[in-house]
Design an enzyme around this catalytic site. Structure first.
Site, PDB file in Angstrom:
ATOM      1  N   LYS A  84     -15.100   8.912  15.917  1.00  0.00           N
ATOM      2  CA  LYS A  84     -15.751   7.681  16.359  1.00  0.00           C
ATOM      3  C   LYS A  84     -16.722   7.900  17.519  1.00  0.00           C
ATOM      4  O   LYS A  84     -17.801   7.319  17.554  1.00  0.00           O
ATOM      5  CB  LYS A  84     -14.688   6.634  16.756  1.00  0.00           C
ATOM      6  CG  LYS A  84     -13.716   6.271  15.636  1.00  0.00           C
ATOM      7  CD  LYS A  84     -14.390   5.668  14.441  1.00  0.00           C
ATOM      8  CE  LYS A  84     -13.482   5.388  13.245  1.00  0.00           C
ATOM      9  NZ  LYS A  84     -12.420   4.436  13.466  1.00  0.00           N
ATOM     10  N   THR A 131      -8.754  15.571   0.343  1.00  0.00           N
ATOM     11  CA  THR A 131      -8.945  14.118   0.315  1.00  0.00           C
ATOM     12  C   THR A 131     -10.071  13.708  -0.631  1.00  0.00           C
ATOM     13  O   THR A 131     -10.165  12.543  -0.984  1.00  0.00           O
ATOM     14  CB  THR A 131      -9.260  13.597   1.734  1.00  0.00           C
ATOM     15  OG1 THR A 131     -10.353  14.359   2.265  1.00  0.00           O
ATOM     16  CG2 THR A 131      -8.063  13.744   2.647  1.00  0.00           C
ATOM     17  N   LYS A 132     -10.886  14.655  -1.042  1.00  0.00           N
ATOM     18  CA  LYS A 132     -11.984  14.311  -1.964  1.00  0.00           C
ATOM     19  C   LYS A 132     -11.516  14.167  -3.396  1.00  0.00           C
ATOM     20  O   LYS A 132     -12.316  13.876  -4.282  1.00  0.00           O
ATOM     21  CB  LYS A 132     -13.084  15.376  -1.881  1.00  0.00           C
ATOM     22  CG  LYS A 132     -13.880  15.267  -0.604  1.00  0.00           C
ATOM     23  CD  LYS A 132     -14.847  16.431  -0.450  1.00  0.00           C
ATOM     24  CE  LYS A 132     -15.505  16.359   0.918  1.00  0.00           C
ATOM     25  NZ  LYS A 132     -16.062  17.656   1.319  1.00  0.00           N
ATOM     26  N   GLU A 148       0.494   3.268  10.016  1.00  0.00           N
ATOM     27  CA  GLU A 148      -0.951   3.345   9.699  1.00  0.00           C
ATOM     28  C   GLU A 148      -1.678   4.378  10.547  1.00  0.00           C
ATOM     29  O   GLU A 148      -2.792   4.143  11.003  1.00  0.00           O
ATOM     30  CB  GLU A 148      -1.629   1.970   9.899  1.00  0.00           C
ATOM     31  CG  GLU A 148      -0.846   0.737   9.493  1.00  0.00           C
ATOM     32  CD  GLU A 148      -0.325   0.777   8.058  1.00  0.00           C
ATOM     33  OE1 GLU A 148      -0.532   1.773   7.351  1.00  0.00           O
ATOM     34  OE2 GLU A 148       0.319  -0.194   7.651  1.00  0.00           O
ATOM     35  N   GLY A 164      20.938  -6.285  33.096  1.00  0.00           N
ATOM     36  CA  GLY A 164      21.905  -5.916  32.063  1.00  0.00           C
ATOM     37  C   GLY A 164      21.860  -6.838  30.851  1.00  0.00           C
ATOM     38  O   GLY A 164      22.059  -6.397  29.712  1.00  0.00           O
ATOM     39  N   MET A 213       0.856  -1.181   0.000  1.00  0.00           N
ATOM     40  CA  MET A 213       0.000   0.000   0.000  1.00  0.00           C
ATOM     41  C   MET A 213       0.893   1.233   0.000  1.00  0.00           C
ATOM     42  O   MET A 213       1.796   1.367   0.824  1.00  0.00           O
ATOM     43  CB  MET A 213      -0.983  -0.005   1.174  1.00  0.00           C
ATOM     44  CG  MET A 213      -0.372  -0.137   2.526  1.00  0.00           C
ATOM     45  SD  MET A 213      -1.550  -0.748   3.792  1.00  0.00           S
ATOM     46  CE  MET A 213      -2.603   0.667   4.020  1.00  0.00           C
ATOM     47  N   LEU A 259       0.836   5.098   0.272  1.00  0.00           N
ATOM     48  CA  LEU A 259       0.102   6.318   0.615  1.00  0.00           C
ATOM     49  C   LEU A 259       1.048   7.494   0.827  1.00  0.00           C
ATOM     50  O   LEU A 259       0.883   8.560   0.256  1.00  0.00           O
ATOM     51  CB  LEU A 259      -0.708   6.122   1.909  1.00  0.00           C
ATOM     52  CG  LEU A 259      -1.950   5.248   1.887  1.00  0.00           C
ATOM     53  CD1 LEU A 259      -1.604   3.774   1.898  1.00  0.00           C
ATOM     54  CD2 LEU A 259      -2.860   5.573   3.061  1.00  0.00           C
TER      55      LEU A 259
END
Lengths: 595, 595
Positions: A448, A217-218, A434, A411, A156, A158
């Site tokens: 959220k 972002t659109k 991410e 140690g 991916m 980005l």
């Protein structure tokens, strides 16, 4: 393995998932056999190379290639053959239609054994899922079988050098060439698995901007950009994708992190996935799963560090209890020192708490895939709410947990002779992958918590209340349920306090302490997972029906729940105190005050 | 440098130290010139090699030697010539009789620049101090000038493979050979600077047990064991000290960590320091200074990481504030994001808070050296109480601070292209050096808090109260003083609660959560240091007399004080909640519950 069985059979019963049509082809015995075979694979082909892949890190060859450990080819091949790349996909897409609960239990085992190498094939799985979800039949046919076979690596793409976390600002461009394809030009950095020796081709799921697209972002579209273009006749043609470097890192050194240049010779072709300008929403399907996956890697590596430090503490004699004054007495095992027990229990509380939450997310993910309508929506909302938590709690607290693993070894823990320092180094990237902790926190509080008028939060609080109710049945657990209920109230108070800023239109201030809010929220969510585990364990102990587990195992769960409530949960109130304070200290205008 | 000046001139005025006879040969201008020249040395000879010494770590040559970076010789030579090895020693011992406040400000600059290389000469200084304190004239004459000249490396050799932190169990043996010397046999591990290319000889201050000595720590003696024995005629004879390896570590990779074998050929001679069986008490003089020094390294490295992340945040444009919806607007500098400000201020609060406490300890150390009788005793008690705090707070919170530095840089922070990941790796050893966090915590709660019937604690609380009183004069600071007073009461409540266990004779339980107590205590002590700084800053702002500082500088101090009280201090109450809980969860007998 005992803990995995406990989660799958008792805490989040996978048999409920098997009863859904999508997964009815499976049963427990068969699934567990698959997990056991994953364990064999991990023990045989992955764990022995954990240290080597760190000591001989992936590195750029100076000319477009990345040198990787020779074992990587075997690992990817074995994973592919055993279904651990495509296993989660539907039958029709060439997968085994495994529920995430099973698939990710296997991944957890791989991650614990050798997280760098697991990254390659897990990333391939995610890329393929993106193509099967939004690609055409032809795209699926062209790319997915080769990815599932482990021959091609999916990635991916980005991040860009100038934009970092801010996807709004990506500038990689795409121009229609009239033949259904696009001409791509731009650069991407931090591309995991972007180029290496173990695969023949690389399928970069790439975000770019079509000429004339809206700003922000659109205006972002999703493209498949293979390194070699698969022609109709089956041949592969170079596609002007050049790997310009491999970042050297402090951890996860076996997992290459490349810099890709598309279209330097003006001849890079991309294949649009789905509709133009919808790329970010497509990518976010993969991204959400990737975030849960990062949470799982973090929890798994913390678990591996815990196990290593537990083994050391169980074998190493040193010192005497404070009450033992006789220097001639033989030293005791260090696991008998209260402070070592504290460090072990902290690790157990973090790692197993995070794993339980990951499994909750896997369960919800399976329900989302296998249900419809309002029921599906309910599961989806809860999953979306928990995603930033599982990603961030596991990575931030996982690092703290691995630090304690080092500390248990003293140690020795700091030397390359023991694996815990590698766990500690590997873990640090998880809070960056991410979406950083800051991004996750804004996602939680800014999106959220408030989506659908707070419905996701309402569902979560209902779930927590149900666990509290179950705990209330048992006298020894009741008080922990009450403590959890108090913390739930405290979250509501904090949200009420913060909401006032949002209502006044001061969105910057509303979000300014999102990270502290996420920390508070996480303690409560993990406390809930621990209470859930304790109720199950207590029920089994009461019934005398120990299923597959030992009595000590169940008692250990209840003990660790108590430990979490005593040592970790109090910090939720401290976070709340910070959040409720009247002063606003993080909007400094004159930067000289930092100096 | 601004912060150093603020500490030395305003917060802990070094002019009060210059007024004492021992230090009356110094004045501010001269001292500050020395510090400025230390800065030049650090910039020129140390900082440029910080990364290289990590990338090309010290390593064993396979035959008794350790390969180190070629620059190390220059660094040690320069440090020696400028008085930064012997500068703290008395004139009569060949030193410059510098107060620790000045000497350690210079060391802080070296540590910030390149902590691995500073370790070598700082360790030499400590070893020489041990010889000058307890050695004979002949021993001093034989070893100290060569150490001060940077020709010979001093080390401290305590740890043995089987004993680790438990010095009770060391077995290296010493047998009188009748000629005033002892025959030594044994092995030591984790010996920093034990062997390398930049010095000609190595002077190991070694703990060993004389034949027939009592068991435990009461039978440990201190020996000087040089690698090459300096004969009367000035020649050097090999002394059967063999370096058997160099531990490879995850950080501080430029600083070698050796495994030494004494007397493998039955011909290793040691020279007893002071009286037999008193070695541990001698060693603890060095150890206490070493602990403060480790705290200073940790704070200095955290400070370096903070500075690096502050610079990045001030230069890197990325993203927009949440209130800015227009994607076409140029990105803002990341320092303008509230979450980045939170991460920067957390680092500043930790690093500068720890540095202020270190300076408090330096001041006390100077007072101990320059006063007598009851006054000296008072300073000594306070210093002893603060030592485990400064060591542990700086190392534990310093690691957390450096993690935030990485986080500010995002993915770049995890790459080897930026120094913050090295700071993070280097820092992790600080919680292990010279007594782990667990050891420090038991020292605090088991020894320091109760010594002389709690007198040290009483003195500290008086000092804190004085700062609260000074804050009460200023309306804007008053409430922070009140908050601090509340936290002091909470500490007393916790101690009352815990003391009950000690009184019942349950010393194991009394000490079981010593680490949590140290954490609580540390928040309060650092809050005190911040309030102290804020009072000074506020006074200067009020008077309009900015001395050497900018107005922004003072405002930054007050702002960071507020930040510490808002974001960090609330966790003290969380620790108290843990400590006051009725359950005892870290005395698990059946170890199976951990699995």
């Amino acid at each position: 393995m005992e803990h995995n069985k406990f989660l799958l059979q008792e805490v989040h019963p996978v048999k409920d998932i098997f009863s859904l049509p999508r997964y009815s082809h499976l049963n427990w015995e068969e699934s567990w056999m698959m997990i056991e075979s994953a364990k064999s694979l991990a023990d045989r082909d992955m764990a022995p190379y954990f240290k080597e892949m760190d000591a001989q890190p992936a590195h750029y060859d100076g000319n477009g290639g990345v040198k990787t450990h020779p074992q990587l080819k075997t690992i990817i091949k074995q994973a592919a053959e055993n279904g651990w790349i495509g296993g989660g996909a539907k039958f029709k897409d060439g997968g085994m239609q495994l529920p995430m609960m099973i698939y990710n239990t296997a991944q957890h085992i791989f991650m614990s054994a050798n997280n760098s190498s697991q990254g390659y094939f897990s990333l391939s799985a995610g890329s393929a899922a993106l193509i099967t979800s939004f690609g055409t039949e032809e795209q699926i046919k062209t790319f997915v079988p080769n990815i599932f076979a482990g021959k091609w690596q999916g990635t991916m793409a980005l991040t860009e050098p100038q934009a970092g976390s801010s996807l709004t600002d990506i500038t990689t461009s795409a121009k229609s060439s009239g033949d259904g394809f696009y001409k791509i030009k731009g650069q991407k950095i931090f591309i995991s698995g972007g180029q290496h020796e173990a695969c023949d081709n690389f399928v970069h799921l790439t975000l770019a901007r079509i000429e004339g697209a809206p700003a922000g972002t659109k205006g972002i579209s999703l493209f498949i950009i293979p390194k070699f273009w698969p022609e109709k006749d089956g041949s592969l043609t170079p596609n002007d994708v050049f790997c310009a470097g491999d970042f050297q890192k402090m951890g996860q050194r076996g997992y290459c992190t490349t810099h890709l240049v598309f279209g330097d010779k003006e001849s890079c072709r991309g294949w649009l996935v789905g509709e133009p300008h919808k790329g970010l929403s497509y990518m976010f399907q993969m991204m959400n799963e990737a975030r849960i996956s990062v949470g799982l890697v973090a929890a798994s590596v913390a678990m591996a560090a815990y196990q290593a430090s537990l083994q050391y503490a169980s074998e190493r004699p040193q010192g005497r209890l404070a009450s033992e004054k006789d220097p001639v007495k033989a030293p005791t095992l260090i696991i008998n020192h209260p402070d070592v027990q504290r460090m072990l229990l902290t690790q157990k509380a973090i790692a197993e708490g995070a794993l339980a939450l990951t499994m909750e997310c896997n369960r919800l993910s399976d329900l989302v895939h296998a249900t419809e309508g309002e029921e599906r929506q309910k599961h989806l909302l809860l999953l979306e709410l928990l995603t930033p938590i599982v990603k961030t709690y596991s990575s931030e607290q996982g690092s703290r947990s691995a630090a304690l693993a080092i500390q248990v070894l003293g140690g020795y823990g700091f030397t390359m002779d023991f694996p815990v320092q590698q766990h500690y180094r590997d873990l640090k990237i998880m809070s960056l992958y991410e979406g950083t902790t800051g991004i996750q926190s804004i996602d939680l509080l800014g999106r959220k918590v408030v989506m659908e008028k707070g419905k996701a939060l309402f569902i979560l609080l209902q779930e927590i209340q149900e666990t509290i109710n179950r705990a209330a049945v048992y006298d020894p657990l009741k008080k922990y349920g009450n403590e959890l209920a108090e913390e739930v109230v405290r979250i509501q108070q904090v949200l009420k306090h913060l909401s006032a800023f949002a209502q006044q239109g001061d969105i910057d201030r509303y979000l300014s302490d999102a990270t502290v809010f996420l920390e508070q929220f996480s303690y409560v969510v993990i406390a809930w997972q621990w209470l859930k585990q304790a109720v199950v364990a207590y029920t089994s102990l009461q019934s005398g029906n120990f299923q597959n587990q030992r009595q000590d195992f169940y008692e250990g769960k209840i003990h660790t729940m108590k430990f979490f409530f005593r040592y970790e949960l109090p910090h939720a109130a401290a976070c709340a105190k910070t959040l409720m304070d009247a002063e606003y200290l993080t909007s400094v205008k004159r930067k000289e005050v930092f100096h």
